[in-house]
Write a protein that holds these residues in place. Sequence first.
Motif, PDB file in Angstrom:
ATOM      1  N   PRO A   1       3.196 -23.539   5.636  1.00 51.97           N
ATOM      2  CA  PRO A   1       4.667 -23.652   4.345  1.00 51.97           C
ATOM      3  C   PRO A   1       4.566 -21.600   3.931  1.00 51.97           C
ATOM      4  N   SER A   2       5.150 -21.528   2.749  1.00 52.40           N
ATOM      5  CA  SER A   2       5.440 -20.911   1.976  1.00 52.40           C
ATOM      6  C   SER A   2       4.287 -19.886   1.058  1.00 52.40           C
ATOM      7  N   ALA A   3       3.812 -18.369   0.737  1.00 55.63           N
ATOM      8  CA  ALA A   3       3.585 -17.675   0.409  1.00 55.63           C
ATOM      9  C   ALA A   3       2.972 -18.652  -0.862  1.00 55.63           C
ATOM     10  N   LEU A   4       3.943 -19.379  -1.642  1.00 57.85           N
ATOM     11  CA  LEU A   4       3.473 -19.200  -3.092  1.00 57.85           C
ATOM     12  C   LEU A   4       2.911 -20.956  -3.351  1.00 57.85           C
ATOM     13  N   ALA A   5       3.144 -21.555  -1.492  1.00 56.57           N
ATOM     14  CA  ALA A   5       3.165 -22.772  -1.969  1.00 56.57           C
ATOM     15  C   ALA A   5       1.252 -22.675  -1.301  1.00 56.57           C
ATOM     16  N   ARG A   6       0.860 -21.971  -0.229  1.00 53.38           N
ATOM     17  CA  ARG A   6      -0.441 -21.982   0.155  1.00 53.38           C
ATOM     18  C   ARG A   6      -1.394 -21.167  -0.424  1.00 53.38           C
ATOM     19  N   PHE A   7      -1.545 -20.615  -1.388  1.00 54.65           N
ATOM     20  CA  PHE A   7      -1.696 -19.345  -1.534  1.00 54.65           C
ATOM     21  C   PHE A   7      -3.178 -20.269  -2.334  1.00 54.65           C
ATOM     22  N   ASP A   8      -3.366 -21.340  -2.789  1.00 60.49           N
ATOM     23  CA  ASP A   8      -4.359 -22.019  -3.356  1.00 60.49           C
ATOM     24  C   ASP A   8      -5.157 -22.369  -2.411  1.00 60.49           C
ATOM     25  N   ARG A   9      -5.024 -22.941  -1.361  1.00 63.88           N
ATOM     26  CA  ARG A   9      -5.469 -23.361  -0.316  1.00 63.88           C
ATOM     27  C   ARG A   9      -5.789 -22.431   0.767  1.00 63.88           C
ATOM     28  N   ASP A  10      -5.196 -20.514   0.804  1.00 63.57           N
ATOM     29  CA  ASP A  10      -5.412 -19.822   1.312  1.00 63.57           C
ATOM     30  C   ASP A  10      -6.192 -18.354   1.099  1.00 63.57           C
TER      31      ASP A  10
ATOM     32  N   GLU B   1      14.237  -8.789  -6.843  1.00 62.07           N
ATOM     33  CA  GLU B   1      14.345  -9.561  -8.573  1.00 62.07           C
ATOM     34  C   GLU B   1      13.173 -10.251  -7.893  1.00 62.07           C
ATOM     35  N   GLU B   2      13.870 -11.693  -7.124  1.00 60.13           N
ATOM     36  CA  GLU B   2      13.399 -12.741  -6.912  1.00 60.13           C
ATOM     37  C   GLU B   2      12.166 -12.863  -5.825  1.00 60.13           C
ATOM     38  N   ILE B   3      12.046 -11.197  -4.952  1.00 58.51           N
ATOM     39  CA  ILE B   3      10.692 -11.668  -4.212  1.00 58.51           C
ATOM     40  C   ILE B   3       9.859 -11.007  -4.896  1.00 58.51           C
ATOM     41  N   THR B   4      10.295  -9.930  -6.580  1.00 57.40           N
ATOM     42  CA  THR B   4       9.186  -9.549  -6.640  1.00 57.40           C
ATOM     43  C   THR B   4       8.690 -10.574  -7.888  1.00 57.40           C
ATOM     44  N   ALA B   5       9.565 -11.264  -8.720  1.00 52.50           N
ATOM     45  CA  ALA B   5       8.960 -12.344  -9.378  1.00 52.50           C
ATOM     46  C   ALA B   5       7.367 -13.566  -8.473  1.00 52.50           C
ATOM     47  N   GLY B   6       8.093 -13.272  -7.061  1.00 49.81           N
ATOM     48  CA  GLY B   6       7.128 -14.252  -6.246  1.00 49.81           C
ATOM     49  C   GLY B   6       6.010 -13.822  -6.162  1.00 49.81           C
ATOM     50  N   LEU B   7       6.236 -12.655  -5.937  1.00 46.44           N
ATOM     51  CA  LEU B   7       5.066 -11.366  -5.979  1.00 46.44           C
ATOM     52  C   LEU B   7       3.784 -11.265  -7.074  1.00 46.44           C
ATOM     53  N   ARG B   8       4.849 -11.574  -7.955  1.00 46.80           N
ATOM     54  CA  ARG B   8       4.294 -11.255  -9.264  1.00 46.80           C
ATOM     55  C   ARG B   8       3.070 -12.441 -10.167  1.00 46.80           C
ATOM     56  N   GLN B   9       4.120 -13.850  -9.173  1.00 50.90           N
ATOM     57  CA  GLN B   9       3.378 -14.864  -9.374  1.00 50.90           C
ATOM     58  C   GLN B   9       1.811 -15.655  -8.587  1.00 50.90           C
TER      59      GLN B   9
END
Length: 417
Positions: free
Chosen positions: A264-273, A308-316
Amino acid sequence: MKRLGLAASQTAIAFVLLSIAPLAVHCAASAQDTSAAPHWVGSWGASPAFPNGPEITNRTIRQVVRLSLGGHAVRIRLSNEMGTSPLVIGAAHIARPGATVGSIDPSTDQALTFAGQTSVTIPPGAPVLSDPVTLETAALDRLTVSLYIARDTGPAATHPLGQATTTLSDAGDQTALATLPNATTSTARFFLSGIEVEAPGAGTIVTFGDSITDGYGSTADADHRWPDVLADRIAAGKRSLGIVNAGISGNRVLHDLPEAAFGPSALARFDRDVLSVPGVKTVIVMESINDIGHPGSAGLAEQAVAPEEITAGLRQLADRAHAHGIRVLGATLTPYGDTVFPGYYSAEGETKRQAVNQWIRTTKTLDGVIDFDALLRDPARPDHLIADYDFGDHLHPNDAGYRRMGDAIDLATIEAH
């Protein structure tokens, strides 16, 4: 109803207070007892991707891992978080490796239990931790985990780019045997997603990224990924830090690609991993080159994203880590000019890479920067890797490139609080 007089009321109140007092003392003692609880930290990891592996049933799987940090006891984390069927572990053992591939030293073998039972059924979407076993380990020690899969798994959710030899035997429960008969091999990781050690006062660094963190192009069974090199240096300095590699080859920040097992995407798996790793103090994030390259190489024009969309995701990711007191270091994206993957590189994509790197270098969202781009780019052609560090596909580093990356990280930066 007869009402109590003042004296009787005071007596009743005193009785109630005396009744509560022992409970309060017991609660205080219980709170104090928690200070002696074991301190678990992550020492190794392999993040599961989408189900892409073979169906496994009535087979024993043996996997060797290299710890980044030692401790007084060990427990394993098994994952069915990406599975679609119950995962039935009929038996699990842990031991020191033997002299040959896929073998163990029987004198060190210990059966693992789960809430005191030798088998466990893990429902789809869930992980499970084994009970601890007393086992003195040191940094960079190798351990072998043997799993007997008792029932058909359906398509196995593996960690595809294991860069290590996994041994599989199809003759039932052979977890305690010194050598597996009729064995085949794979380079994927099956169901084993983490090793934790009891190490008082220690912490963990999670390296979170894509194939460059996962070690694509490094030598198999040699532990030459850049997080491995970092672990070597930490061990040499006798620092109390573990490294958990949470890279998934092909991973993106913003999108999944299920058919290619890149998610899964980084945003989706961040809690798990990341957030679920015990003792995590710092996360190093190196993600988004695939957000730039995959839309062109996979014919996914509708998934093209702006910087800008990428950096918004990294900010999340950074905000979610900070909410748990975890420091976030951003690693810049390395060059990929003339990569052999058709459609992956473009002049527009290079502009996006430069914009994302500029944000990583200048934002106050992150707690520090590791400039891998500056380390590996060719001074004469900054959108290309230095030839001596190029695996050959003009996207991934080779062993020398990964060593350059791991050697260049300032240990004071990753330890700072």
